[in-house]
Design a protein around this motif. Structure first.
Motif, short mmCIF file in Angstrom:
data_model
loop_
_atom_site.label_atom_id
_atom_site.label_comp_id
_atom_site.label_asym_id
_atom_site.label_seq_id
_atom_site.Cartn_x
_atom_site.Cartn_y
_atom_site.Cartn_z
N LYS A 448 0.83 -1.21 0.00
CA LYS A 448 0.00 0.00 0.00
C LYS A 448 0.86 1.26 0.00
N LYS A 449 2.17 1.10 0.19
CA LYS A 449 3.07 2.25 0.30
C LYS A 449 4.02 2.40 -0.88
N VAL A 450 4.27 1.29 -1.61
CA VAL A 450 5.25 1.31 -2.70
C VAL A 450 4.61 0.78 -3.97
N ASN A 451 4.51 1.62 -4.97
CA ASN A 451 3.99 1.18 -6.27
C ASN A 451 4.98 0.22 -6.93
N GLY A 452 4.47 -0.91 -7.39
CA GLY A 452 5.33 -1.88 -8.07
C GLY A 452 5.89 -2.96 -7.18
N LEU A 453 5.50 -2.97 -5.89
CA LEU A 453 5.97 -4.01 -4.96
C LEU A 453 4.82 -4.95 -4.63
N TYR A 454 5.08 -6.24 -4.84
CA TYR A 454 4.05 -7.26 -4.61
C TYR A 454 4.64 -8.41 -3.78
N TYR A 455 3.75 -9.28 -3.29
CA TYR A 455 4.17 -10.38 -2.44
C TYR A 455 3.58 -11.69 -2.95
N ALA A 456 4.33 -12.77 -2.77
CA ALA A 456 3.85 -14.11 -3.08
C ALA A 456 4.38 -15.06 -2.01
N GLY A 457 3.78 -16.25 -1.95
CA GLY A 457 4.28 -17.25 -1.02
C GLY A 457 3.37 -17.53 0.15
N ALA A 458 3.83 -18.39 1.05
CA ALA A 458 3.01 -18.88 2.15
C ALA A 458 2.66 -17.83 3.19
#
Length: 491
Positions: A448-458
Motif C-alpha cells: 500500500k506504500k510502494v507502487n510496483g511491490l508485490y508479495y507471493a508465497g506462504a
C-alpha cells in the motif's frame, strides 16, 4: 508493456511467479540468497540418502495440473505421480493402527452410522472446496466475491467461518479417532482445530476424496519441474544473491540492491520471501505496509523439529505416510501454541522409501519425522524432542530396535528456519489459518506504500502449502493485469 521484474526467493512461489511474469513478456530475474532452489521445499543428501527437507504430502492435484496446463504442459508430462493406497497409516495412542483406504468402511466399522455421516461431511467438503477454488483462492479481493455461487450459500459459508473445525467435526462424530482423522488437516494449515474455521473442512476433500499422490523424486522433482517452466519462459535464476534492500524513490520501486552492493533495476519487484522480513528488513520504516506492530497481534503458526533419519533394514510397520496421535491431543496443541519450549506428542512420519527406491541405499529406509513445536527462534530443545520422537515411534509402531538401526541422523528446528529463510518467529509452515488470517483478512499481496511491490508465497494470500504458493504466484499476475475475476486464469 514489457517490464523488468525482480523476484526475491527461488522457492515454489518465487519460481512460479517468475514463470508467469516471463510468460507475460517481462524480463525476469529471480534472486535467491541460498545456493539452491526450492526454499523450504528443498532437498538434502547424506550417506546415500536423500530427504525432502519440507513439504512431503502432495494434495490439491488440480492446482498443480492447472499450473502446468497454463504453460501448455501437464503433470503427466512433468511429473511421475504414484497414487498411495492406503493413503496413510494412523496410529492412535494405545490402540491398533488403522490403514486409511476405504474411509467410509473404516468410519462405519468404528462408529455405526458414521459412514453415512462421512458421506454428508465429504459432500459438504467438496462443495466448499469448489466454492473456495472458484471464488476465494484465486482472488485478490479488490472487490467482494458476490457471485451467486457465494451469495446463494452465504448463510452456510458464514456458519462455517464462525464455527471452529473442532466443533464442526465433534458435532458429527463421537469416536476420538474419527474426530482426529478429520481434524488433523488443521496442522497443514499451521493452526489447531479449535482455532481453525470449519470452512477448512474442505481439506478432507483433498485428502479422502481426491486421494494422496507421491511425485517420484519427491518435492525436489516438483521444484525442478516448476523451475524448468520458469526457465523455458525466459526467466533467469541467480543463486547466492541475497537482497539487502528494496530500492524505492518517491514511493516507486526502482529495483533491489544485493548484499554485495550489486543493483538490479526493476519496474516490478515481487517478494516471495517471508513477508515480515520483506517489510521490516528490506524497506525503510515509512514505506512499510506491514510494520512490526502488525505482526505483534498475529499468529505465526507452528514451528517444527524435523528429523532426517536413515535406517538399516526394512520397516514394514510404517507406510509412506504415518500419523501418530496422542489420546488427549488438546495438550499437544497447548504445548505448541501456549507453552514456550513445549512440543507435541502427536507427530508425522514420512517413509518415502516405501514408494521411491532412489531415496535410500538398498536395504535401508528413509524417514522424515515432523514434530510440532512453538514457533520461537530461540527454541533450544531439538535434541530432546528428537530423542523423545525416536522412542515414541519405536514403542507405538513396534520397532523396539529402531534406535540401534539409525545410521544417519540430522535434526533441525525453528532456529534453522529463522536463519535460513528469515522465517517469522522461526515458523516452518507460515502464519496460522485462523479466522483473522484467512482470505481477505490475511492481508494484501500488493504494497500500500510502494507502487510496483508485490508479495507471493506462504506468508501472504491465499495461504500456506505448495498449492497455495502456486496460486499466490498466479494472483500476482492477475493483479498486474488488473484482472478482478475470482477464479483461475484461462489456459
Amino acid at each position: 508493456m514489457s517490464m523488468k521484474a525482480v523476484v526475491i526467493g527461488a522457492g515454489v512461489a518465487g519460481l512460479a511467479t517468475a514463470a508467469y511474469l516471463a510468460h507475460e513478456g517481462h524480463e525476469v530475474t529471480v534472486v535467491e540468497k541460498n545456493n539452491h532452489i526450492g526454499g523450504r521445499a528443498g532437498s538434502f543428501s547424506s550417506g546415500g540418502f536423500r530427504w525432502d527437507t519440507g513439504p512431503s504430502w502432495y494434495l490439491m492435484p488440480d492446482a498443480f495440473e492447472h499450473f502446468f496446463q497454463f504453460f501448455g504442459s501437464s503433470t503427466a508430462e512433468r511429473l511421475d505421480l504414484v497414487e498411495l493406497d492406503p493413503a496413510y497409516r494412523f496410529f492412535p495412542e494405545g490402540l491398533d493402527p488403522i490403514d486409511v483406504s476405504d474411509a467410509r468402511a473404516i468410519f462405519e466399522s468404528i462408529e455405526p452410522g458414521a459412514g453415512e455421516q462421512l458421506d454428508r461431511y465429504l459432500e459438504s467438503a467438496r462443495e466448499t472446496y469448489e466454492v473456495a477454488v472458484q471464488h476465494f483462492l484465486y482472488n485478490n479481493f479488490t472487490r467482494l466475491p458476490l457471485h451467486k455461487d457465494v451469495t446463494s450459500k452465504l448463510l452456510f459459508l458464514s456458519t462455517l467461518l464462525r464455527t471452529s473445525l473442532e466443533h464442526f467435526v465433534n458435532d458429527r462424530f463421537q469416536d476420538h479417532r474419527l474426530r482426529q482423522m478429520l481434524s488433523y488437516p488443521a496442522v497443514f494449515l499451521s493452526s489447531s482445530p479449535k482455532n481453525t474455521p470449519a470452512m477448512y473442512h474442505l481439506m478432507s476433500h483433498t485428502d479422502l476424496t481426491q486421494g494422496v499422490l507421491y511425485p517420484q523424486g519427491g518435492f525436489a522433482a516438483v521444484v525442478d519441474a516448476i523451475a524448468d517452466v520458469a526457465r523455458e519462459q525466459g526467466a533467469t535464476i541467480r543463486l547466492g544473491a541475497e537482497v539487502a534492500e528494496i530500492v524505492c524513490s518517491n514511493k516507486e520501486v526502482q529495483g533491489v540492491e544485493l548484499v554485495d552492493a550489486t543493483f538490479l533495476d526493476a519496474d516490478v519487484v515481487v517478494s516471495a520471501a517471508d513477508l515480515k522480513h520483506t517489510e521490516n528488513a528490506l524497506l525503510p520504516r515509512h514505506l512499510r505496509t506491514y510494520p512490526e506492530q502488525y505482526f505483534a497481534k498475529r499468529n505465526p503458526g507452528i514451528g517444527t523439529v524435523l528429523l532426517y533419519l536413515g535406517v538399516r533394514g526394512e520397516l514394514p510397520q510404517l507406510l509412506h505416510h504415518n500419523l501418530l496421535f496422542s489420546r488427549e491431543w488438546d495438550a499437544d496443541f497447548e504445548a505448541v501454541f501456549d507453552r514456550p519450549n513445549g512440543f507435541s506428542r502427536s507427530l508425522y512420519i514420512s517413509k518415502p522409501s516405501a514408494t521411491d527406491p532412489d531415496v535410500a541405499p538398498t536395504g535401508h529406509e528413509n524417514l522424515f519425522v515432523l514434530v510440532p513445536v512453538p514457533a520461537q527462534p530461540n527454541f533450544n530443545r531439538e535434541e530432546q524432542v528428537a530423542e523423545a520422537a525416536i522412542d515414541q515411534i519405536a514403542q507405538w509402531a513396534d520397532i523396539p530396535d529402531l534406535r540401534e538401526r539409525i545410521v544417519e541422523r540430522h535434526v533441525i528446528g525453528p532456529q534453522h528456519f529463522a536463519e535460513q529463510f528469515y522465517a517469522w518467529s522461526g515458523g516452518s509452515v507460515g502464519p496460522a489459518h485462523t479466522l483473522r488470517q484467512s482470505a481477505m483478512l490475511r492481508g494484501s499481496n500488493a504494497s500500500k506504500k510502494v507502487n510496483g511491490l508485490y508479495y507471493a508465497g506462504a506468508t501472504t494470500v491465499p495461504g500456506v502449502g505448495v498449492p497455495m504458493c502456486l496460486i499466490s504466484a498466479e494472483n500476482v499476475v492477475k493483479r498486474l493485469r488488473g484482472d478482478t475475476s475470482s477464479g483461475p486464469l484461462e489456459h
